[in-house]
Design a protein around this motif. Structure first.
Motif, PDB file in Angstrom:
ATOM      1  N   GLU A 147       6.084 -12.916  -1.976  1.00  0.00           N
ATOM      2  CA  GLU A 147       6.099 -11.521  -2.402  1.00  0.00           C
ATOM      3  C   GLU A 147       4.745 -10.908  -2.107  1.00  0.00           C
ATOM      4  O   GLU A 147       3.721 -11.573  -2.183  1.00  0.00           O
ATOM      5  N   GLY A 148       4.747  -9.627  -1.769  1.00  0.00           N
ATOM      6  CA  GLY A 148       3.490  -8.964  -1.528  1.00  0.00           C
ATOM      7  C   GLY A 148       3.659  -7.476  -1.297  1.00  0.00           C
ATOM      8  O   GLY A 148       4.763  -6.977  -1.076  1.00  0.00           O
ATOM      9  N   LEU A 149       2.529  -6.783  -1.360  1.00  0.00           N
ATOM     10  CA  LEU A 149       2.482  -5.357  -1.083  1.00  0.00           C
ATOM     11  C   LEU A 149       2.528  -5.178   0.428  1.00  0.00           C
ATOM     12  O   LEU A 149       1.804  -5.858   1.168  1.00  0.00           O
ATOM     13  N   PHE A 150       3.389  -4.273   0.896  1.00  0.00           N
ATOM     14  CA  PHE A 150       3.583  -4.117   2.332  1.00  0.00           C
ATOM     15  C   PHE A 150       3.542  -2.649   2.718  1.00  0.00           C
ATOM     16  O   PHE A 150       4.191  -1.811   2.093  1.00  0.00           O
ATOM     17  N   PHE A 151       2.762  -2.356   3.746  1.00  0.00           N
ATOM     18  CA  PHE A 151       2.674  -1.023   4.335  1.00  0.00           C
ATOM     19  C   PHE A 151       3.425  -1.073   5.667  1.00  0.00           C
ATOM     20  O   PHE A 151       2.920  -1.620   6.637  1.00  0.00           O
ATOM     21  N   PRO A 152       4.653  -0.551   5.736  1.00  0.00           N
ATOM     22  CA  PRO A 152       5.439  -0.664   6.964  1.00  0.00           C
ATOM     23  C   PRO A 152       4.857   0.148   8.114  1.00  0.00           C
ATOM     24  O   PRO A 152       4.279   1.214   7.910  1.00  0.00           O
ATOM     25  N   GLY A 153       5.037  -0.394   9.322  1.00  0.00           N
ATOM     26  CA  GLY A 153       4.600   0.283  10.535  1.00  0.00           C
ATOM     27  C   GLY A 153       5.796   0.751  11.335  1.00  0.00           C
ATOM     28  O   GLY A 153       6.938   0.749  10.868  1.00  0.00           O
ATOM     29  N   SER A 154       5.544   1.114  12.574  1.00  0.00           N
ATOM     30  CA  SER A 154       6.599   1.645  13.432  1.00  0.00           C
ATOM     31  C   SER A 154       7.638   0.592  13.814  1.00  0.00           C
ATOM     32  O   SER A 154       8.718   0.934  14.285  1.00  0.00           O
TER      33      SER A 154
END
Length: 69
Positions: free
Chosen positions: A46-53
């Motif tokens: 589990e983790g914090l995720f900043f999605p990209g293109s």
């Protein structure tokens, strides 16, 4: 990009040999559903995720239970 708890996050591999990552969004950091998201990946991490293109969100099936929040 907007999502809800319970939606699926899919990250496509961008290089040869890199596999697709799939996870469930288990928490939102913003009430409007914008990133970042807390994701539980299929491997259990589990983790914090900043999605990209290379990422996309698939809505959870109607009636699916939602976890966390």
């Amino acid at each position: 990009m907007k999502a809800n708890v319970g939606d699926r996050l899919i990250v496509e591999g961008t290089r040869v040999g890199q596999t697709r990552r799939v996870g469930e969004i288990i928490a939102l950091r913003h009430e409007d559903g914008t990133p970042p998201y807390v994701v539980r990946w299929l491997d259990g991490h589990e983790g914090l995720f900043f999605p990209g293109s290379d990422s996309r969100v698939e809505a959870a099936p109607a009636g699916a239970p939602q976890h966390g929040g």
